[in-house]
Design an enzyme around this catalytic site. Structure first.
Site, mmCIF file in Angstrom:
data_model
loop_
_atom_site.group_PDB
_atom_site.id
_atom_site.type_symbol
_atom_site.label_atom_id
_atom_site.label_comp_id
_atom_site.label_asym_id
_atom_site.label_seq_id
_atom_site.Cartn_x
_atom_site.Cartn_y
_atom_site.Cartn_z
ATOM 1 C CE1 TYR A 1 -3.349 -2.654 -0.084
ATOM 2 C CE2 TYR A 1 -3.857 -2.214 2.215
ATOM 3 C CZ TYR A 1 -4.110 -2.901 1.041
ATOM 4 O OH TYR A 1 -5.119 -3.835 0.996
ATOM 5 C CB SER B 1 -14.251 -3.933 -2.973
ATOM 6 O OG SER B 1 -14.931 -3.050 -3.826
ATOM 7 C CG LEU C 1 -19.728 0.165 0.524
ATOM 8 C CD1 LEU C 1 -19.629 1.681 0.672
ATOM 9 C CD2 LEU C 1 -20.969 -0.364 1.223
ATOM 10 N N GLY C 2 -18.944 -2.693 -3.283
ATOM 11 C CA GLY C 2 -18.950 -3.041 -4.696
ATOM 12 C C GLY C 2 -18.940 -1.817 -5.598
ATOM 13 C CB VAL D 1 -23.727 0.135 -4.968
ATOM 14 C CG1 VAL D 1 -25.010 0.927 -4.753
ATOM 15 C CG2 VAL D 1 -24.033 -1.357 -4.984
ATOM 16 C CG PHE D 2 -22.364 4.271 -3.335
ATOM 17 C CD1 PHE D 2 -23.593 4.904 -3.319
ATOM 18 C CD2 PHE D 2 -22.096 3.309 -2.375
ATOM 19 C CE1 PHE D 2 -24.548 4.600 -2.355
ATOM 20 C CE2 PHE D 2 -23.038 2.992 -1.403
ATOM 21 C CZ PHE D 2 -24.271 3.642 -1.397
#
Length: 287
Positions: A46, A200, A202-203, A205-206
């Site tokens: 990261y 991830s 929330l995939g 969707v937003f």
């Protein structure tokens, strides 16, 4: 399981995202703890191998007790960047590299042990016996407590799991990417007592405006008043209802969204509502 129900993902805390200052990181850590998020998910790569060190400096300054948090890190990906002399992105799971990588993470995070070490992605060249040797040494030295994998299939988990215990598999899982629910991955993990974590959660969707995400927004909108919940809380509640006891890794650095996220653990979706949300994602009824 000693990890918090929701986990703070640090991938965007540093150079790959918000580039938070030491003060901002310290504040965000404390905010997480104040809202019962005590587990922090890292990987050596990261921030192109910089975020662990940035986090470690902030952690030491925060005054937070080591025993009050859990630190996860991952190793194995050899990333191409200024901080590594790699000709190509690849994976390395040799015994010496795993041990060296963990020691680097400990030094950067300024801690004596990792609560959990994960192999970041499966390699076609990984040798289970050699991995087992490294993990045995690291556990014996007290440098890691739990061992797991990330993005591994059932067959890959079985290959590794025959040589040593796997505590966790961190996989991509969300309403828009739930293949693990159908391809045997979560079934295998439940059978073997391997704890799932989801990255991830929330995939898309937003992030995307597609026919699928529009269906999902419509369905979630019809349930928000019933559960007195936001869309992202309902998405997390949908994951949390799965019987494999999935722990979502929430990547936001927004304090309000983090506060909202932990409240999702209090939402118990009714059976038919859970399936209504699934159908909205799939675009068709279940078989």
């Amino acid at each position: 399981m000693r990890y918090s129900r929701l986990i703070a993902g640090t991938m965007t805390w540093g150079g790959w995202g918000k580039q938070l200052s030491k003060h901002d990181m310290t504040e965000l850590m404390q905010h997480c703890l104040d809202h019962k998020i005590t587990t922090f998910d890292h990987a050596d790569i990261y921030g192109a191998y910089t975020t662990e060190a940035d986090f470690g400096k902030a952690f030491i300054e925060s005054g937070i007790k080591r025993e009050d948090i859990q630190l996860i890190s991952k190793c194995g990906i050899q990333y191409m960047c200024d901080n590594r002399n790699n000709k190509v992105k690849h994976y390395n799971y040799s015994k010496d590299y795993i041990i060296w990588s963990v020691e680097e993470s400990l030094k950067n995070l300024q801690t004596e042990y990792l609560d959990l070490l994960l192999l970041h992605r499966p390699s076609p060249l990984m040798i289970a016996e050699e991995i087992a040797e490294a993990i045995t040494i690291l556990k014996k030295q007290g440098k890691i407590r739990d061992f797991g994998v990330s993005n591994f299939t059932p067959a890959q988990m079985e290959m590794i799991g025959l040589r040593m215990d796997i505590d966790v598999n961190q996989i991509e899982f969300s309403l828009t990417q739930h293949s693990a629910m159908h391809d045997g991955t979560l079934d295998y993990m439940q059978t073997c007592g391997i704890k799932p974590m989801s990255w991830s959660p929330l995939g898309t969707v937003f992030r995307e405006n597609t026919e699928q995400t529009r269906r999902i927004h419509k369905q979630l909108g019809e349930l928000m008043d019933k559960y007195n919940a936001t869309e992202d809380q309902l998405l997390l509640a949908w994951i949390l209802k799965h019987p494999s006891n999935i722990h979502p890794v929430v990547g936001t650095t927004n304090k309000t969204r983090l506060s909202n996220a932990i409240q999702a653990a209090e939402i118990d979706l009714e059976l038919e509502d859970w399936f209504l949300i699934l159908v909205a994602s799939q675009g068709h009824k279940v078989p």
